[in-house]
Design a protein around this motif. Structure first.
Motif, PDB file in Angstrom:
ATOM      1  N   VAL A   1      42.839  82.490  12.157  1.00  0.00           N
ATOM      2  CA  VAL A   1      43.379  81.541  11.187  1.00  0.00           C
ATOM      3  C   VAL A   1      44.898  81.575  11.324  1.00  0.00           C
ATOM      4  CG1 VAL A   1      41.449  81.769   9.596  1.00  0.00           C
ATOM      5  CG2 VAL A   1      43.405  83.314   9.378  1.00  0.00           C
ATOM      6  N   PRO A   2      45.573  80.473  11.016  1.00  0.00           N
ATOM      7  CA  PRO A   2      47.027  80.416  11.239  1.00  0.00           C
ATOM      8  C   PRO A   2      47.804  81.572  10.621  1.00  0.00           C
ATOM      9  CG  PRO A   2      46.186  78.237  10.715  1.00  0.00           C
ATOM     10  CD  PRO A   2      45.043  79.190  10.530  1.00  0.00           C
ATOM     11  N   GLU A   3      47.359  82.048   9.455  1.00  0.00           N
ATOM     12  CA  GLU A   3      48.087  83.121   8.776  1.00  0.00           C
ATOM     13  C   GLU A   3      48.049  84.436   9.556  1.00  0.00           C
ATOM     14  OE1 GLU A   3      45.680  81.305   7.386  1.00  0.00           O
ATOM     15  OE2 GLU A   3      46.928  79.939   6.205  1.00  0.00           O
ATOM     16  N   LYS A   4      47.075  84.569  10.452  1.00  0.00           N
ATOM     17  CA  LYS A   4      46.927  85.814  11.207  1.00  0.00           C
ATOM     18  C   LYS A   4      47.338  85.684  12.671  1.00  0.00           C
ATOM     19  CE  LYS A   4      43.366  87.866   8.267  1.00  0.00           C
ATOM     20  NZ  LYS A   4      42.047  88.532   8.229  1.00  0.00           N
TER      21      LYS A   4
ATOM     22  N   ASN B   1      55.931  77.472  15.528  1.00  0.00           N
ATOM     23  CA  ASN B   1      57.338  77.673  15.855  1.00  0.00           C
ATOM     24  C   ASN B   1      57.771  79.086  15.484  1.00  0.00           C
ATOM     25  OD1 ASN B   1      60.034  77.068  16.631  1.00  0.00           O
ATOM     26  ND2 ASN B   1      60.557  76.660  14.505  1.00  0.00           N
ATOM     27  N   ASP B   2      58.611  79.693  16.330  1.00  0.00           N
ATOM     28  CA  ASP B   2      59.177  81.021  16.092  1.00  0.00           C
ATOM     29  C   ASP B   2      58.114  82.125  16.064  1.00  0.00           C
ATOM     30  OD1 ASP B   2      61.468  82.603  15.822  1.00  0.00           O
ATOM     31  OD2 ASP B   2      61.281  82.687  13.638  1.00  0.00           O
ATOM     32  N   VAL B   3      57.100  81.969  16.917  1.00  0.00           N
ATOM     33  CA  VAL B   3      56.037  82.973  17.059  1.00  0.00           C
ATOM     34  C   VAL B   3      56.354  83.844  18.274  1.00  0.00           C
ATOM     35  CG1 VAL B   3      53.567  83.343  17.471  1.00  0.00           C
ATOM     36  CG2 VAL B   3      54.331  81.441  16.020  1.00  0.00           C
ATOM     37  N   PRO B   4      56.218  85.164  18.183  1.00  0.00           N
ATOM     38  CA  PRO B   4      56.511  86.038  19.331  1.00  0.00           C
ATOM     39  C   PRO B   4      55.643  85.719  20.543  1.00  0.00           C
ATOM     40  CG  PRO B   4      56.386  87.333  17.317  1.00  0.00           C
ATOM     41  CD  PRO B   4      55.920  85.947  16.962  1.00  0.00           C
TER      42      PRO B   4
END
Length: 286
Positions: A228-231, A211-214
């Motif tokens: 990975v999700p953090e990147k 959610n709220d990803v460009p």
């Protein structure tokens, strides 16, 4: 002499631009009818099938061609007291003609909607029963002559919530599932032979990480397709759907290229069809 050369260059540039615009307009017109269909075969009496205690594979196939409902949807509806009448209602809507309007929704992107007699968007069909982790696909959006379509994942079935990368220039966001009922073409998919617990986990992962990803057109080319999700720095509509499945061990990209599209997801062998509308049952996205 120099002025004449500059004038000729200007004419050439303007002419080239006009040719490109005309070509795009022609392409848009050509692809317009390919985005949705009405069955070109006869509507049949399915009440005899619905009176059976159990259905054969041939029965399920006939119901699919007559209603757009896959086996999972038929079985869920048949558990209801009014399930038979609901399935017949799906058939009536499946064979109905619709008025369709195409309008721009971005600088280069257009979208088709089912409209009423006044040209206003309207709900054109009902949903089959759905759960968390189900995937929604439409062919209704296109840009510059390319019918790329749109995709979403259901993140909260009880609330009718989907997660989507809507359009370039916006971040991903939660949407109401009913917006999909105005599209003249629609597909609902679910992973084959998978527990609802697994689908709940996939939906939860999407909700917590996407959610709220460009919006990024070139995710997979200019950045890792499966970080990975953090990147994860950007996504687009079909990548948003593909990523949580991939993170849970399911690669639902049909051709496996850097670019995952709604068509790739629609054609993935890992999915079964729950419901289609305005789509050819023989080949949902050739």
């Amino acid at each position: 002499m120099i002025k004449k050369i500059k004038h000729k260059k200007l004419i050439a540039v303007v002419s080239a631009i006009l040719i490109i615009i005309a070509a795009i307009a022609i392409l848009e017109e050509v692809i317009e009818p390919s985005g949705y269909i009405r069955p070109d075969y006869q509507k049949e009496d399915i009440s005899i099938i619905l009176e059976k205690e159990t259905f054969t594979e041939e029965d399920y196939k006939q119901l699919f061609y007559q209603t757009g409902l896959g086996k999972t949807a038929v079985d869920e509806l048949m558990k209801k007291s009014d399930g038979k009448s609901e399935i017949i209602k799906f058939q009536e809507i499946f064979f109905r003609d619709n008025e369709v309007l195409c309008e721009p929704i971005g600088i280069i992107t257009s979208q088709e909607s089912i409209v009423n007699d006044e040209g206003k968007p309207m709900y054109g069909f009902n949903f089959a029963p759905y759960e968390n982790g189900y995937v929604l696909i439409t062919k209704a959006t296109h840009s510059l002559g390319w019918r790329h379509g749109h995709a979403a994942i259901i993140t909260d079935a009880e609330r009718g919530e989907t997660l989507e990368a809507v359009i370039l220039g916006t971040n991903t966001m939660f949407q109401n599932i009913n917006k999909w009922r105005v599209y003249p073409s629609f597909m609902m998919l679910k992973l084959k032979d998978t527990s609802q617990e697994t689908l709940d986990e996939i939906a939860k992962f999407a909700k917590n990480n996407l959610n709220d990803v460009p919006y990024g057109l070139f995710v997979g080319l200019l950045s890792s397709k499966n970080p990975v999700p953090e990147k994860l720095k950007s996504t687009q509509c079909s990548h948003l759907v593909w990523y949580p499945f991939m993170q849970n061990g399911y690669d639902v990209d049909y051709d496996g290229s850097w670019l995952v599209t709604p068509k790739d997801i629609a054609n993935s062998d890992l999915f079964e069809v729950v419901q289609i509308y305005g789509v050819d049952p023989e080949e949902i996205w050739p």
